[in-house]
Design a protein around this motif. Structure first.
Motif, PDB file in Angstrom:
ATOM      1  N   GLY A  34       0.811  -1.218   0.000  1.00  0.00           N
ATOM      2  CA  GLY A  34       0.000   0.000   0.000  1.00  0.00           C
ATOM      3  C   GLY A  34       0.842   1.264   0.000  1.00  0.00           C
ATOM      4  N   LEU A  35       1.944   1.256   0.733  1.00  0.00           N
ATOM      5  CA  LEU A  35       2.816   2.427   0.744  1.00  0.00           C
ATOM      6  C   LEU A  35       3.475   2.641  -0.616  1.00  0.00           C
ATOM      7  CD1 LEU A  35       4.307   2.136   4.329  1.00  0.00           C
ATOM      8  CD2 LEU A  35       2.847   3.971   3.451  1.00  0.00           C
ATOM      9  N   TYR A  36       3.771   1.539  -1.306  1.00  0.00           N
ATOM     10  CA  TYR A  36       4.285   1.672  -2.672  1.00  0.00           C
ATOM     11  C   TYR A  36       3.246   2.335  -3.575  1.00  0.00           C
ATOM     12  CZ  TYR A  36       8.825  -0.512  -3.076  1.00  0.00           C
ATOM     13  OH  TYR A  36      10.166  -0.763  -3.014  1.00  0.00           O
ATOM     14  N   LEU A  37       2.024   1.853  -3.513  1.00  0.00           N
ATOM     15  CA  LEU A  37       0.968   2.401  -4.361  1.00  0.00           C
ATOM     16  C   LEU A  37       0.690   3.858  -4.006  1.00  0.00           C
ATOM     17  CD1 LEU A  37      -1.457  -0.644  -4.447  1.00  0.00           C
ATOM     18  CD2 LEU A  37       0.196   0.063  -6.176  1.00  0.00           C
ATOM     19  N   ARG A  38       0.655   4.152  -2.732  1.00  0.00           N
ATOM     20  CA  ARG A  38       0.413   5.532  -2.297  1.00  0.00           C
ATOM     21  C   ARG A  38       1.529   6.456  -2.793  1.00  0.00           C
ATOM     22  NH1 ARG A  38      -2.067   7.262   3.175  1.00  0.00           N
ATOM     23  NH2 ARG A  38      -1.708   9.491   3.093  1.00  0.00           N
ATOM     24  N   GLU A  39       2.756   5.978  -2.711  1.00  0.00           N
ATOM     25  CA  GLU A  39       3.900   6.784  -3.134  1.00  0.00           C
ATOM     26  C   GLU A  39       3.854   7.066  -4.636  1.00  0.00           C
ATOM     27  OE1 GLU A  39       6.635   9.215  -2.008  1.00  0.00           O
ATOM     28  OE2 GLU A  39       5.847   7.828  -0.527  1.00  0.00           O
ATOM     29  N   LEU A  83       1.414   7.840  -6.340  1.00  0.00           N
ATOM     30  CA  LEU A  83       0.471   8.922  -6.609  1.00  0.00           C
ATOM     31  C   LEU A  83       0.958  10.279  -6.106  1.00  0.00           C
ATOM     32  CD1 LEU A  83      -2.734   6.923  -5.668  1.00  0.00           C
ATOM     33  CD2 LEU A  83      -1.751   7.297  -7.945  1.00  0.00           C
ATOM     34  N   ARG A  84       2.047  10.293  -5.375  1.00  0.00           N
ATOM     35  CA  ARG A  84       2.582  11.552  -4.842  1.00  0.00           C
ATOM     36  C   ARG A  84       3.513  12.208  -5.853  1.00  0.00           C
ATOM     37  NH1 ARG A  84       4.019  11.769   1.147  1.00  0.00           N
ATOM     38  NH2 ARG A  84       5.830  12.686   0.175  1.00  0.00           N
ATOM     39  N   GLN A 130       6.811   3.877   9.137  1.00  0.00           N
ATOM     40  CA  GLN A 130       5.395   3.548   9.258  1.00  0.00           C
ATOM     41  C   GLN A 130       5.170   2.045   9.419  1.00  0.00           C
ATOM     42  OE1 GLN A 130       2.667   5.413   6.528  1.00  0.00           O
ATOM     43  NE2 GLN A 130       3.996   7.207   6.337  1.00  0.00           N
TER      44      GLN A 130
END
Length: 193
Positions: free
Chosen positions: A155-160, A162-163, A175
């Protein structure tokens, strides 16, 4: 020359996808970045999906080597879990272009059998590494905690992806380590009533 050219095409693929942020790149763009003709790229790989899968195998190979190296140095189950987490967010595995490749890999795995198989292998290895080292620490809850920790990593990969800011492997590691600490603390306290 073939291994050198293949490696150049793989690296060019990762760079092109990172720049575009999607698989919306052509074999010609990849070949141009690698300093060769698109005909030669097609000769070595067949098409864009095959080049991209080779790039993901390369990324996963580097990730696997980093995990293995970190595990060798770690002493005890908790240190081994932390080593797996840190390896995933190291500077070589958590760069903008690698993150973009991962995001597109997840998308491709929805429709491409080879990509789906490769993603399944990655997910099983990650889960297995976490599960093996969580069992001595939390027993029966290990499988569900391993699933949550792996989900947080992905999830942190996917979130990153989009940043717009530069990725922070240190923050992502913090985290996941915080979540791990909470899981282990809950195990020490026993089940919640």
């Amino acid at each position: 020359m073939e291994p050198i050219r293949r490696e150049a095409l793989v690296k060019a693929t990762i760079a092109e996808i990172g720049q575009a942020g999607s698989l919306d790149v052509t074999v010609a763009q990849i070949a141009r970045r690698a300093g060769m003709s698109s005909a030669l790229a097609h000769h070595y790989f067949g098409g864009k999906d095959q080049i991209f899968l080779a790039a993901m195998r390369h990324i996963l190979s580097l990730y696997g080597a980093e995990v293995r190296g970190a595990l060798i140095m770690a002493q005890g189950p908790r240190a081994r879990i932390e080593a797996v987490i840190r390896a995933g967010f190291s500077s070589s595995n958590f760069r903008r272009e690698v993150i973009a490749a991962w995001l597109n890999f997840y998308v491709l795995a929805q429709s491409d059998a080879q990509a789906h198989r490769l993603l399944t292998v990655y997910q099983r290895r990650l889960h297995s590494n976490l599960l093996y080292n969580l069992r001595p620490l939390i027993g029966a809850r290990a499988a569900e905690v391993a699933l949550r920790i792996a989900g947080l990593i992905d999830g942190l990969y996917l979130r990153e992806a989009l940043r717009k800011e530069l990725p922070s492997g240190d923050e992502a590691t913090r985290q996941v380590l915080t979540a791990l600490s909470h899981e282990l603390t809950q195990a020490d306290r026993g089940p919640v009533a």
